[in-house]
Design a protein around this motif. Structure first.
Motif, PDB file in Angstrom:
ATOM      1  N   PRO A 180     -61.681 -49.784 -11.918  1.00 42.01           N
ATOM      2  CA  PRO A 180     -60.691 -50.871 -11.991  1.00 42.01           C
ATOM      3  C   PRO A 180     -61.010 -52.040 -11.055  1.00 42.01           C
ATOM      4  CG  PRO A 180     -59.713 -48.830 -11.098  1.00 42.01           C
ATOM      5  CD  PRO A 180     -61.090 -48.492 -11.535  1.00 42.01           C
ATOM      6  N   ARG A 181     -61.952 -51.847 -10.097  1.00 39.08           N
ATOM      7  CA  ARG A 181     -62.385 -52.947  -9.221  1.00 39.08           C
ATOM      8  C   ARG A 181     -63.293 -53.941  -9.942  1.00 39.08           C
ATOM      9  NH1 ARG A 181     -62.901 -55.615  -6.634  1.00 39.08           N
ATOM     10  NH2 ARG A 181     -64.014 -55.429  -4.673  1.00 39.08           N
ATOM     11  N   ASN A 182     -63.776 -53.552 -11.127  1.00 38.50           N
ATOM     12  CA  ASN A 182     -64.644 -54.462 -11.882  1.00 38.50           C
ATOM     13  C   ASN A 182     -63.855 -55.205 -12.952  1.00 38.50           C
ATOM     14  OD1 ASN A 182     -66.757 -53.789 -10.271  1.00 38.50           O
ATOM     15  ND2 ASN A 182     -67.693 -52.336 -11.704  1.00 38.50           N
TER      16      ASN A 182
ATOM     17  N   GLY B 211     -70.025 -64.088  -0.877  1.00 38.52           N
ATOM     18  CA  GLY B 211     -68.596 -64.079  -1.171  1.00 38.52           C
ATOM     19  C   GLY B 211     -67.733 -63.125  -0.366  1.00 38.52           C
ATOM     20  N   HIS B 212     -68.342 -62.137   0.322  1.00 32.69           N
ATOM     21  CA  HIS B 212     -67.468 -61.181   1.024  1.00 32.69           C
ATOM     22  C   HIS B 212     -68.213 -60.323   2.035  1.00 32.69           C
ATOM     23  CE1 HIS B 212     -63.699 -58.875   1.394  1.00 32.69           C
ATOM     24  NE2 HIS B 212     -64.483 -57.868   1.706  1.00 32.69           N
ATOM     25  N   ASN B 213     -67.702 -60.268   3.265  1.00 28.97           N
ATOM     26  CA  ASN B 213     -68.140 -59.223   4.198  1.00 28.97           C
ATOM     27  C   ASN B 213     -66.960 -58.775   5.038  1.00 28.97           C
ATOM     28  OD1 ASN B 213     -68.093 -60.410   7.010  1.00 28.97           O
ATOM     29  ND2 ASN B 213     -69.396 -61.931   6.011  1.00 28.97           N
TER      30      ASN B 213
ATOM     31  N   THR C  75     -64.316 -62.750  -5.679  1.00 29.80           N
ATOM     32  CA  THR C  75     -65.397 -62.914  -4.686  1.00 29.80           C
ATOM     33  C   THR C  75     -66.360 -61.738  -4.642  1.00 29.80           C
ATOM     34  OG1 THR C  75     -64.020 -61.942  -2.948  1.00 29.80           O
ATOM     35  CG2 THR C  75     -64.042 -64.374  -3.119  1.00 29.80           C
ATOM     36  N   HIS C  76     -65.854 -60.511  -4.959  1.00 32.66           N
ATOM     37  CA  HIS C  76     -66.732 -59.340  -4.852  1.00 32.66           C
ATOM     38  C   HIS C  76     -66.308 -58.285  -5.868  1.00 32.66           C
ATOM     39  CE1 HIS C  76     -63.385 -58.484  -2.179  1.00 32.66           C
ATOM     40  NE2 HIS C  76     -63.815 -57.278  -1.828  1.00 32.66           N
ATOM     41  N   SER C  77     -66.730 -58.508  -7.111  1.00 27.27           N
ATOM     42  CA  SER C  77     -66.425 -57.597  -8.220  1.00 27.27           C
ATOM     43  C   SER C  77     -67.596 -57.599  -9.192  1.00 27.27           C
ATOM     44  CB  SER C  77     -65.165 -58.063  -8.965  1.00 27.27           C
ATOM     45  OG  SER C  77     -64.019 -57.923  -8.150  1.00 27.27           O
TER      46      SER C  77
ATOM     47  N   VAL D  81     -53.824 -59.342  -2.581  1.00 27.26           N
ATOM     48  CA  VAL D  81     -53.788 -57.910  -2.249  1.00 27.26           C
ATOM     49  C   VAL D  81     -55.171 -57.361  -1.949  1.00 27.26           C
ATOM     50  CG1 VAL D  81     -51.735 -57.249  -3.565  1.00 27.26           C
ATOM     51  CG2 VAL D  81     -53.958 -57.374  -4.718  1.00 27.26           C
ATOM     52  N   TRP D  82     -55.200 -56.318  -1.124  1.00 30.66           N
ATOM     53  CA  TRP D  82     -56.276 -55.335  -1.163  1.00 30.66           C
ATOM     54  C   TRP D  82     -55.784 -54.269  -2.151  1.00 30.66           C
ATOM     55  CZ3 TRP D  82     -56.748 -50.159   0.925  1.00 30.66           C
ATOM     56  CH2 TRP D  82     -58.055 -49.654   0.828  1.00 30.66           C
ATOM     57  N   SER D  83     -56.433 -53.115  -2.202  1.00 28.90           N
ATOM     58  CA  SER D  83     -56.047 -52.096  -3.183  1.00 28.90           C
ATOM     59  C   SER D  83     -54.800 -51.339  -2.756  1.00 28.90           C
ATOM     60  CB  SER D  83     -57.222 -51.152  -3.428  1.00 28.90           C
ATOM     61  OG  SER D  83     -58.197 -51.793  -4.227  1.00 28.90           O
TER      62      SER D  83
ATOM     63  N   SER E 181     -71.466 -59.684  -1.247  1.00 32.90           N
ATOM     64  CA  SER E 181     -72.125 -58.427  -0.876  1.00 32.90           C
ATOM     65  C   SER E 181     -71.205 -57.259  -0.528  1.00 32.90           C
ATOM     66  CB  SER E 181     -73.048 -58.679   0.318  1.00 32.90           C
ATOM     67  OG  SER E 181     -72.259 -58.981   1.466  1.00 32.90           O
ATOM     68  N   ASP E 182     -70.080 -57.533   0.148  1.00 31.12           N
ATOM     69  CA  ASP E 182     -69.302 -56.431   0.747  1.00 31.12           C
ATOM     70  C   ASP E 182     -70.057 -55.776   1.911  1.00 31.12           C
ATOM     71  OD1 ASP E 182     -66.903 -55.064   0.991  1.00 31.12           O
ATOM     72  OD2 ASP E 182     -66.927 -54.254  -1.037  1.00 31.12           O
ATOM     73  N   PHE E 183     -70.987 -56.519   2.532  1.00 29.94           N
ATOM     74  CA  PHE E 183     -71.667 -56.018   3.733  1.00 29.94           C
ATOM     75  C   PHE E 183     -70.623 -55.595   4.768  1.00 29.94           C
ATOM     76  CE2 PHE E 183     -75.602 -58.822   2.899  1.00 29.94           C
ATOM     77  CZ  PHE E 183     -76.404 -57.741   2.556  1.00 29.94           C
TER      78      PHE E 183
ATOM     79  N   SER F   7     -60.378 -60.472  -6.667  1.00 29.60           N
ATOM     80  CA  SER F   7     -60.906 -59.117  -6.458  1.00 29.60           C
ATOM     81  C   SER F   7     -59.799 -58.246  -5.851  1.00 29.60           C
ATOM     82  CB  SER F   7     -62.112 -59.146  -5.506  1.00 29.60           C
ATOM     83  OG  SER F   7     -63.226 -59.722  -6.148  1.00 29.60           O
ATOM     84  N   HIS F   8     -59.696 -57.016  -6.294  1.00 29.65           N
ATOM     85  CA  HIS F   8     -58.680 -56.029  -5.874  1.00 29.65           C
ATOM     86  C   HIS F   8     -57.331 -56.194  -6.576  1.00 29.65           C
ATOM     87  CE1 HIS F   8     -60.710 -53.894  -2.524  1.00 29.65           C
ATOM     88  NE2 HIS F   8     -61.277 -55.054  -2.266  1.00 29.65           N
ATOM     89  N   LEU F   9     -57.086 -57.314  -7.243  1.00 29.68           N
ATOM     90  CA  LEU F   9     -55.797 -57.521  -7.912  1.00 29.68           C
ATOM     91  C   LEU F   9     -55.787 -56.736  -9.233  1.00 29.68           C
ATOM     92  CD1 LEU F   9     -53.150 -59.166  -7.762  1.00 29.68           C
ATOM     93  CD2 LEU F   9     -54.338 -61.006  -8.974  1.00 29.68           C
TER      94      LEU F   9
ATOM     95  N   PHE G  27     -58.497 -63.934   3.998  1.00 27.52           N
ATOM     96  CA  PHE G  27     -57.622 -62.764   4.182  1.00 27.52           C
ATOM     97  C   PHE G  27     -57.715 -61.886   2.940  1.00 27.52           C
ATOM     98  CE2 PHE G  27     -54.228 -64.807   7.196  1.00 27.52           C
ATOM     99  CZ  PHE G  27     -55.215 -64.969   8.166  1.00 27.52           C
ATOM    100  N   GLU G  28     -58.007 -60.594   3.154  1.00 26.14           N
ATOM    101  CA  GLU G  28     -58.102 -59.648   2.044  1.00 26.14           C
ATOM    102  C   GLU G  28     -56.765 -58.900   1.957  1.00 26.14           C
ATOM    103  OE1 GLU G  28     -61.305 -56.749   2.276  1.00 26.14           O
ATOM    104  OE2 GLU G  28     -61.453 -56.769   0.091  1.00 26.14           O
ATOM    105  N   GLY G  29     -55.779 -59.557   1.357  1.00 23.90           N
ATOM    106  CA  GLY G  29     -54.413 -59.044   1.328  1.00 23.90           C
ATOM    107  C   GLY G  29     -53.537 -59.984   2.143  1.00 23.90           C
TER     108      GLY G  29
HETATM  109 ZN   LIG Z   1     -62.843 -55.555  -0.848  1.00 25.37          ZN
END
Ligand SMILES: [Zn+2]
Length: 357
Positions: free
Chosen positions: A243-245, A12-14, A232-234, A165-167, A305-307, A211-213, A138-140
């Motif tokens: 708060p990311r979870n 879901g995410h790298n 996708t990554h939480s 959004v990102w954070s 993963s957030d690899f 994720s991040h919202l 796009f992350e944001g």
């Molecule tokens: Zn992220």
């Protein structure tokens, strides 16, 4: 082509594009040559059974802009953390064009080994034939103008997944800050432009990533969107209260929409103390997966993963270490059917329901 596994991991995410685009961060590595830097390159991905995933375009803070000036929200590894400043549109578009162009160039230079997938059928064909399937994400939404003209162009270029959004805050919504422990209920919901963007993504068939919202934004999208809800990554807030979870209430809404959650390997979102501890064991990843499966059902859990974007458990190491996670899941009692769902089938189902073709 590599041998085709019954259980290719679609992830879901790298943040691999960020590493590749910024040599000072990625060590100057290239995608198709094996490196000991970072988490994902093609040779290590094949070794780990990685069938592809969401390749994020994440725009870092503008180094020429003044540093964030708001209150200190958190001290993390000795660094004071303030809410990041919004990004300027022209800066965000330049960075986004660079990373989007990079992914498209990887596809062209791959000689058929990697594809930017635009349809669910494309994705399935790639997973069945051992072609690495990548989704432009796009992350944001900072590179998108409030009139949404750029969205049309990025859609044509292959954009099929977008986190508003990102954070950090932007014209559309507000992201969660990195505070621990804390609820995701911080800041306002979507702006009118954000609501318009959600409707337009629904119309085009661009997946919205939660994720991040922040929580107010999450509930706005839950009300507005006609697509399954996806993070996708939480991970699980009841285990690791960052708060990311996701809270139980958010997980229930994701279940009711037939959406899904991808497990984030970032140790700070896995271990109960919320620390950036690489010694966090695979057993803790399994604990989050068990909770997610219990709450959402086996149909609604995957990997994210957030690899290349986070500190991950040393036991995994990099993408070549994915089989160690799959072995732990099998040892935990997941059968072939469950393993196919977690590794890729759930992503295929959700994307088929979300994309228009
Ligand atoms: Zn992220």
């Amino acid at each position: 082509m590599p041998a085709v596994s019954q259980f290719p991991v679609f992830d879901g995410h790298n943040d691999t594009l960020l590493d590749l685009a910024n040599p000072e961060r990625g060590g100057g590595r290239t995608f198709f040559e094996r490196s000991d830097q970072g988490h994902i390159d093609y040779p290590r991905a094949i070794e780990g059974g990685f069938g592809g995933g969401f390749f994020a375009v994440y725009v870092p803070a503008d180094p020429t802009a003044p540093p964030p000036a708001g209150p200190v929200l958190n001290v993390f590894e000795g660094r004071e953390f303030r809410m990041p400043r919004p990004l300027a549109l022209d800066y965000a578009q330049r960075q986004t064009l660079m990373m989007t162009g990079l992914l498209l160039r990887l596809e062209r230079e791959s000689e058929g080994k990697l594809k930017v997938v635009r349809t669910a059928d494309d994705l399935v064909t790639c997973l069945e034939t051992g072609v690495m399937a990548t989704i432009l994400h796009f992350e944001g939404a900072e590179a998108i103008d409030p009139g949404l003209d750029a969205l049309e162009i990025f859609y044509r270029a292959g954009l099929r997944s977008l986190g508003l959004v990102w954070s950090r805050p932007n014209d559309f919504a507000s992201g969660v800050p990195f505070i621990f422990p804390h609820s995701p209920d911080v800041g306002p919901g979507l702006t009118d432009a954000g609501k318009g963007l959600v409707r337009e993504c629904n119309r085009l068939g661009i997946m919205l990533d939660l994720s991040h919202l922040n929580e107010a934004g999450f509930w706005d999208i839950a009300r507005l969107s006609d697509a399954p809800l996806v993070a996708t990554h939480s991970n699980v807030h009841a285990i690791t209260p960052t708060p990311r979870n996701l809270t139980d209430k958010q997980l229930d809404a994701i279940r009711d929409s037939d959406g899904m959650v991808g497990l984030n390997f970032a140790v700070a979102f896995l271990n109960e103390a919320g620390t950036n501890d690489a010694a966090t064991p695979i057993a803790t990843m399994v604990k989050h997966i068990d909770y997610l499966v219990e709450r959402l059902g086996i149909e609604r859990v995957g990997l994210g993963s957030d690899f290349d974007g986070a500190t991950i458990p040393a036991e995994i190491g990099d993408v070549a270490g994915l089989p160690r996670l799959l072995d732990a899941l099998r040892a935990n009692g997941f059968d072939d059917d469950a393993m196919r769902k977690i590794t890729h089938e759930n992503w295929v189902r959700v994307l088929r329901k979300t994309w228009k073709d």
